[in-house]
Design a protein around this motif. Sequence first.
Motif, PDB file in Angstrom:
ATOM      1  N   HIS A 204       0.853  -1.186   0.000  1.00  0.00           N
ATOM      2  CA  HIS A 204       0.000   0.000   0.000  1.00  0.00           C
ATOM      3  C   HIS A 204       0.888   1.235   0.000  1.00  0.00           C
ATOM      4  O   HIS A 204       1.863   1.317   0.742  1.00  0.00           O
ATOM      5  CB  HIS A 204      -0.901   0.019   1.237  1.00  0.00           C
ATOM      6  CG  HIS A 204      -1.780   1.238   1.308  1.00  0.00           C
ATOM      7  ND1 HIS A 204      -1.368   2.426   1.843  1.00  0.00           N
ATOM      8  CD2 HIS A 204      -3.062   1.441   0.887  1.00  0.00           C
ATOM      9  CE1 HIS A 204      -2.348   3.300   1.781  1.00  0.00           C
ATOM     10  NE2 HIS A 204      -3.387   2.736   1.198  1.00  0.00           N
ATOM     11  N   SER A 332      -3.822   5.088  -1.615  1.00  0.00           N
ATOM     12  CA  SER A 332      -4.756   6.034  -0.992  1.00  0.00           C
ATOM     13  C   SER A 332      -4.196   7.421  -1.258  1.00  0.00           C
ATOM     14  O   SER A 332      -3.182   7.816  -0.673  1.00  0.00           O
ATOM     15  CB  SER A 332      -4.884   5.771   0.511  1.00  0.00           C
ATOM     16  OG  SER A 332      -5.454   4.490   0.738  1.00  0.00           O
ATOM     17  N   TYR A 354      -6.547  -1.398  -5.997  1.00  0.00           N
ATOM     18  CA  TYR A 354      -7.322  -0.573  -5.060  1.00  0.00           C
ATOM     19  C   TYR A 354      -6.845   0.869  -5.178  1.00  0.00           C
ATOM     20  O   TYR A 354      -5.641   1.140  -5.133  1.00  0.00           O
ATOM     21  CB  TYR A 354      -7.111  -1.062  -3.626  1.00  0.00           C
ATOM     22  CG  TYR A 354      -7.789  -0.242  -2.546  1.00  0.00           C
ATOM     23  CD1 TYR A 354      -9.071  -0.541  -2.121  1.00  0.00           C
ATOM     24  CD2 TYR A 354      -7.139   0.834  -1.949  1.00  0.00           C
ATOM     25  CE1 TYR A 354      -9.693   0.204  -1.124  1.00  0.00           C
ATOM     26  CE2 TYR A 354      -7.750   1.588  -0.955  1.00  0.00           C
ATOM     27  CZ  TYR A 354      -9.027   1.267  -0.539  1.00  0.00           C
ATOM     28  OH  TYR A 354      -9.645   2.007   0.442  1.00  0.00           O
ATOM     29  N   ALA A 356      -8.207   4.731  -3.589  1.00  0.00           N
ATOM     30  CA  ALA A 356      -9.174   5.537  -2.845  1.00  0.00           C
ATOM     31  C   ALA A 356      -8.647   6.964  -2.777  1.00  0.00           C
ATOM     32  O   ALA A 356      -7.431   7.196  -2.846  1.00  0.00           O
ATOM     33  CB  ALA A 356      -9.387   4.981  -1.439  1.00  0.00           C
ATOM     34  N   GLU A 357      -9.562   7.909  -2.623  1.00  0.00           N
ATOM     35  CA  GLU A 357      -9.188   9.314  -2.555  1.00  0.00           C
ATOM     36  C   GLU A 357      -9.870   9.964  -1.359  1.00  0.00           C
ATOM     37  O   GLU A 357     -10.848  10.705  -1.510  1.00  0.00           O
ATOM     38  CB  GLU A 357      -9.553  10.033  -3.854  1.00  0.00           C
ATOM     39  CG  GLU A 357      -8.815   9.485  -5.079  1.00  0.00           C
ATOM     40  CD  GLU A 357      -9.074  10.295  -6.335  1.00  0.00           C
ATOM     41  OE1 GLU A 357      -9.481  11.472  -6.215  1.00  0.00           O
ATOM     42  OE2 GLU A 357      -8.861   9.745  -7.433  1.00  0.00           O
ATOM     43  N   PRO A 358      -9.367   9.697  -0.151  1.00  0.00           N
ATOM     44  CA  PRO A 358      -9.957  10.348   1.023  1.00  0.00           C
ATOM     45  C   PRO A 358      -9.882  11.865   0.889  1.00  0.00           C
ATOM     46  O   PRO A 358      -8.860  12.415   0.450  1.00  0.00           O
ATOM     47  CB  PRO A 358      -9.081   9.845   2.184  1.00  0.00           C
ATOM     48  CG  PRO A 358      -8.450   8.585   1.660  1.00  0.00           C
ATOM     49  CD  PRO A 358      -8.250   8.807   0.211  1.00  0.00           C
ATOM     50  N   TYR A 373      -6.484   6.926   7.889  1.00  0.00           N
ATOM     51  CA  TYR A 373      -5.372   6.155   7.338  1.00  0.00           C
ATOM     52  C   TYR A 373      -5.463   4.691   7.773  1.00  0.00           C
ATOM     53  O   TYR A 373      -5.300   3.773   6.954  1.00  0.00           O
ATOM     54  CB  TYR A 373      -4.033   6.748   7.773  1.00  0.00           C
ATOM     55  CG  TYR A 373      -2.845   6.003   7.217  1.00  0.00           C
ATOM     56  CD1 TYR A 373      -2.450   6.176   5.899  1.00  0.00           C
ATOM     57  CD2 TYR A 373      -2.114   5.108   8.006  1.00  0.00           C
ATOM     58  CE1 TYR A 373      -1.364   5.486   5.378  1.00  0.00           C
ATOM     59  CE2 TYR A 373      -1.036   4.420   7.490  1.00  0.00           C
ATOM     60  CZ  TYR A 373      -0.663   4.613   6.172  1.00  0.00           C
ATOM     61  OH  TYR A 373       0.404   3.919   5.655  1.00  0.00           O
ATOM     62  N   GLU A 376      -8.010   2.920   5.786  1.00  0.00           N
ATOM     63  CA  GLU A 376      -7.550   2.626   4.434  1.00  0.00           C
ATOM     64  C   GLU A 376      -6.708   1.353   4.405  1.00  0.00           C
ATOM     65  O   GLU A 376      -6.861   0.498   3.521  1.00  0.00           O
ATOM     66  CB  GLU A 376      -6.740   3.806   3.882  1.00  0.00           C
ATOM     67  CG  GLU A 376      -7.577   4.981   3.440  1.00  0.00           C
ATOM     68  CD  GLU A 376      -8.492   4.624   2.286  1.00  0.00           C
ATOM     69  OE1 GLU A 376      -7.992   4.280   1.206  1.00  0.00           O
ATOM     70  OE2 GLU A 376      -9.734   4.656   2.476  1.00  0.00           O
TER      71      GLU A 376
END
Length: 386
Positions: A204, A332, A354, A356-358, A373, A376
């Motif tokens: 990640h 992320s 995967y 993601a866009e927090p 975090y 994620e």
Amino acid sequence: MPDGDSQPQPFVPHTDPTVIDDLRARLRATRWPDESDGFGWSLGTDVGYLRELVDYWADEFDWSAAESDIAKLPHFLVPLGGLSIHAIHVTSRSTEPAVPLLLTHGWPDSFWRYLKVIPLLTDPAAHGADPADAFDVVVPDLPGFGYSQIPSGAPLDTRAVAGRWAELMSAFGYDRFVAAGGDMGSHVSRFLALDHPDRVTAVHRMDAGLPRFAGDPAELTPAERAWMADAQRWGAVEGAYAAMQSTKPQTAAVGLTDSPAGLAAWIVEKLRAWSDCDGDVERAFTKDEILTLVTQYWVTGTIGSSMRTYSANAVLPVEQYARRVEVPSGFSIFGGDVVRPPREWLDRVANTVYVAEPERGGHFAPFEQPELYADELRKFFRPFRS
């Protein structure tokens, strides 16, 4: 199990009080530069804010208390390749099986980046999460950062560090593990996946770094070309530190090692510019949190060695950046971070499963938004637990 030469040894961080006495004396004797009115942070660190921070550092900040809190975690020194590497190793408190997780920081930080997420990851049930998402967590300091030994010869690049980290996980008894990181730690995690795919189950990353592409530009999508143009503009405005640290780090190291005010200016400007704080650094970090990080650099004398890592990375062969990660990868991309690549680029450089866009959180998201975090990491690594 580790052999005798790499056996982790318990370690307790402790600073001689005379070091702090000297620090306070230097802070009170700071020779301040002039400052043009009305420019604020636009030319670098705002001197007015820095004066406020330095006064607090000299007269109110309690390093002894901060260091005592840090020392409550299990710290170790591990001999690896002629260097003593500092690492925090916290095993899960869950009754469910735990996955070994290696977290690598970047610059200008240290294990500090992950202090808030360690309890969330090792004891999820105590923080309202599923106990089945527990991790055993290893958080090392990069060589020449924090409490890790400064290399006496050439600094280590991120690929060389990844090789050391594979040995580090063996020293803690882990054959297979997952890895995560941001900034320089993202590069270390990438090289772990590239060079040790038999050890790393999944990786990640918070970013893919600044773009490096040696292929035909015609292969790039419009979104990739636009991102690269944005990254170039960012580098022209914000990249002076990287040029300095990649080419002449020792020059800057003289002043930053001698002046704690200078050291604070160098670091706090990046904390403000790279975090999700809308220009107010204390929306992301308290003064105590800022000074915990800056004081670590001061008492260990590692600002120069940390910067030299940039010079090592600058000469990594270009073909190393053309290698695609085939280990399952997750990204992320936090809304307040400085470099936010498009999905097309992430698919180009990795087996991306995967993204993601927090919305909240910046370059130091594990410290800025620890719950986000941690969530994620739980979501991404969940399919790779068996």
